[in-house]
Design a protein around this motif. Structure first.
Motif, PDB file in Angstrom:
ATOM      1  N   SER A   5      51.892  41.703  47.205  1.00  0.00           N
ATOM      2  CA  SER A   5      50.901  41.136  48.115  1.00  0.00           C
ATOM      3  C   SER A   5      49.476  41.475  47.665  1.00  0.00           C
ATOM      4  N   TRP A   6      49.320  42.517  46.864  1.00  0.00           N
ATOM      5  CA  TRP A   6      48.007  42.902  46.335  1.00  0.00           C
ATOM      6  C   TRP A   6      47.415  41.807  45.453  1.00  0.00           C
ATOM      7  N   ARG A   7      48.243  40.910  44.922  1.00  0.00           N
ATOM      8  CA  ARG A   7      47.762  39.823  44.064  1.00  0.00           C
ATOM      9  C   ARG A   7      46.982  38.766  44.846  1.00  0.00           C
ATOM     10  N   LEU A   8      47.117  38.770  46.166  1.00  0.00           N
ATOM     11  CA  LEU A   8      46.481  37.759  47.003  1.00  0.00           C
ATOM     12  C   LEU A   8      45.539  38.428  48.005  1.00  0.00           C
ATOM     13  N   PRO A   9      44.347  38.846  47.551  1.00  0.00           N
ATOM     14  CA  PRO A   9      43.438  39.539  48.458  1.00  0.00           C
ATOM     15  C   PRO A   9      42.919  38.605  49.548  1.00  0.00           C
ATOM     16  N   SER A  10      42.572  39.183  50.671  1.00  0.00           N
ATOM     17  CA  SER A  10      41.960  38.420  51.750  1.00  0.00           C
ATOM     18  C   SER A  10      40.579  37.960  51.309  1.00  0.00           C
ATOM     19  N   SER A  11      40.065  36.944  51.984  1.00  0.00           N
ATOM     20  CA  SER A  11      38.705  36.514  51.672  1.00  0.00           C
ATOM     21  C   SER A  11      37.743  37.641  52.058  1.00  0.00           C
ATOM     22  N   VAL A  12      36.631  37.711  51.376  1.00  0.00           N
ATOM     23  CA  VAL A  12      35.632  38.735  51.678  1.00  0.00           C
ATOM     24  C   VAL A  12      35.088  38.510  53.088  1.00  0.00           C
ATOM     25  N   GLN A  13      34.912  37.252  53.478  1.00  0.00           N
ATOM     26  CA  GLN A  13      34.442  36.942  54.833  1.00  0.00           C
ATOM     27  C   GLN A  13      35.399  37.532  55.864  1.00  0.00           C
ATOM     28  N   GLN A  14      36.688  37.370  55.638  1.00  0.00           N
ATOM     29  CA  GLN A  14      37.702  37.889  56.556  1.00  0.00           C
ATOM     30  C   GLN A  14      37.684  39.420  56.568  1.00  0.00           C
ATOM     31  N   GLY A 125      38.145  30.720  47.176  1.00  0.00           N
ATOM     32  CA  GLY A 125      38.840  32.000  47.237  1.00  0.00           C
ATOM     33  C   GLY A 125      38.132  33.056  46.417  1.00  0.00           C
ATOM     34  N   THR A 126      38.923  33.960  45.881  1.00  0.00           N
ATOM     35  CA  THR A 126      38.404  35.065  45.089  1.00  0.00           C
ATOM     36  C   THR A 126      38.897  34.932  43.654  1.00  0.00           C
ATOM     37  N   ASP A 127      38.590  35.931  42.849  1.00  0.00           N
ATOM     38  CA  ASP A 127      39.060  35.937  41.469  1.00  0.00           C
ATOM     39  C   ASP A 127      40.563  36.175  41.405  1.00  0.00           C
ATOM     40  N   GLN A 128      41.143  35.834  40.263  1.00  0.00           N
ATOM     41  CA  GLN A 128      42.549  36.135  40.035  1.00  0.00           C
ATOM     42  C   GLN A 128      42.728  37.639  39.932  1.00  0.00           C
ATOM     43  N   ASP A 137      35.227  41.611  42.820  1.00  0.00           N
ATOM     44  CA  ASP A 137      33.872  41.296  43.273  1.00  0.00           C
ATOM     45  C   ASP A 137      33.895  41.085  44.781  1.00  0.00           C
ATOM     46  N   TRP A 138      32.839  41.540  45.441  1.00  0.00           N
ATOM     47  CA  TRP A 138      32.709  41.369  46.881  1.00  0.00           C
ATOM     48  C   TRP A 138      32.106  39.989  47.123  1.00  0.00           C
ATOM     49  N   SER A 139      32.906  38.959  46.844  1.00  0.00           N
ATOM     50  CA  SER A 139      32.420  37.592  47.017  1.00  0.00           C
ATOM     51  C   SER A 139      33.580  36.625  47.145  1.00  0.00           C
ATOM     52  N   ASP A 140      33.312  35.554  47.853  1.00  0.00           N
ATOM     53  CA  ASP A 140      34.212  34.411  47.914  1.00  0.00           C
ATOM     54  C   ASP A 140      33.546  33.312  47.105  1.00  0.00           C
ATOM     55  N   ARG A 141      34.330  32.422  46.514  1.00  0.00           N
ATOM     56  CA  ARG A 141      33.786  31.386  45.637  1.00  0.00           C
ATOM     57  C   ARG A 141      34.382  30.029  45.973  1.00  0.00           C
ATOM     58  N   LEU A 142      33.643  29.018  45.592  1.00  0.00           N
ATOM     59  CA  LEU A 142      34.168  27.658  45.571  1.00  0.00           C
ATOM     60  C   LEU A 142      33.946  27.179  44.152  1.00  0.00           C
ATOM     61  N   HIS A 143      35.024  27.076  43.398  1.00  0.00           N
ATOM     62  CA  HIS A 143      34.947  26.666  41.996  1.00  0.00           C
ATOM     63  C   HIS A 143      35.423  25.221  41.902  1.00  0.00           C
ATOM     64  N   LEU A 144      34.524  24.346  41.473  1.00  0.00           N
ATOM     65  CA  LEU A 144      34.844  22.931  41.325  1.00  0.00           C
ATOM     66  C   LEU A 144      34.544  22.495  39.905  1.00  0.00           C
ATOM     67  N   LYS A 145      35.472  21.820  39.290  1.00  0.00           N
ATOM     68  CA  LYS A 145      35.239  21.284  37.949  1.00  0.00           C
ATOM     69  C   LYS A 145      34.448  19.986  38.101  1.00  0.00           C
ATOM     70  N   VAL A 146      33.309  19.919  37.444  1.00  0.00           N
ATOM     71  CA  VAL A 146      32.405  18.779  37.576  1.00  0.00           C
ATOM     72  C   VAL A 146      32.507  17.859  36.369  1.00  0.00           C
ATOM     73  N   GLU A 147      32.511  18.426  35.189  1.00  0.00           N
ATOM     74  CA  GLU A 147      32.546  17.649  33.942  1.00  0.00           C
ATOM     75  C   GLU A 147      33.683  18.149  33.066  1.00  0.00           C
ATOM     76  N   PRO A 148      34.315  17.303  32.315  1.00  0.00           N
ATOM     77  CA  PRO A 148      34.152  15.853  32.294  1.00  0.00           C
ATOM     78  C   PRO A 148      34.671  15.242  33.599  1.00  0.00           C
ATOM     79  N   GLU A 149      34.028  14.181  33.995  1.00  0.00           N
ATOM     80  CA  GLU A 149      34.297  13.562  35.293  1.00  0.00           C
ATOM     81  C   GLU A 149      35.767  13.178  35.466  1.00  0.00           C
TER      82      GLU A 149
END
Length: 166
Positions: A5-14, A125-128, A137-149
């Motif tokens: 379960s340690w592989r799936l940390p809670s969100s930092v916000q939570q 989510g967070t990092d792997q 890292d004490w952060s939540d992220r939104l990672h979106l692939k933009v390019e190539p479209e």
């Protein structure tokens, strides 16, 4: 089967809403790399600034050396002469703020954890987490692939705020 379960940390916000102090995996000890450059300590030098215009136009050796040094010593840098309009950067910042102000359940619809088990880079989510003693890292992220479209995975693109739609 071992508990992973340690592989799936809670969100930092939570976590921030439910605890008094960050869990140990979010804390750096002084002897660890970057331990001396934590927030609240005096910075030894200014954050390096890399001139992308100079670097890309002339492949300037001095600017390339600055970039290499910044990556090796700081791990990040500020960018100047990148050619992006201020209005575009403002729009991206506003859309990001709007997304991160959404309720946690809305953001979780775009999770970077598939089926509650498998990490993927894209999404919210967070990092792997690869090891149980990994520093996070004490952060939540939104990672979106933009390019190539044609490689955008719109399933990870939030429908709210509207300005984030791919």
């Amino acid at each position: 089967m071992a508990d992973e379960s340690w592989r799936l940390p809670s969100s930092v916000q939570q976590l921030a809403a439910s605890i008094q102090e960050p869990p140990r995996q979010y804390l750096l000890r002084e002897q660890e790399p970057l331990g001396g450059n934590l927030a609240g300590t005096e910075m030894p030098e200014p954050i390096p600034t890399i001139d992308l215009g100079l670097l890309s136009a002339s492949n300037d050796a001095e600017e390339a050396a600055k970039l290499r040094s910044a990556l090796q010593t700081w791990g990040f840098f500020k960018v100047s002469d990148h050619g992006m309009e201020t209005s575009l950067m403002d729009s991206v910042m506003n859309a990001s703020r709007d997304f991160f102000r959404l309720p946690l359940e809305e953001k979780r619809k775009y999770s970077n954890i598939i089926g509650g088990k498998h990490f993927q880079m894209e999404g919210y989510g967070t990092d792997q987490v690869k090891t149980q003693d990994q520093r996070l890292d004490w952060s939540d992220r939104l990672h979106l692939k933009v390019e190539p479209e044609d490689e955008r995975n719109l399933a990870h693109w939030p429908i709210h705020p509207k300005s984030l739609q791919g």
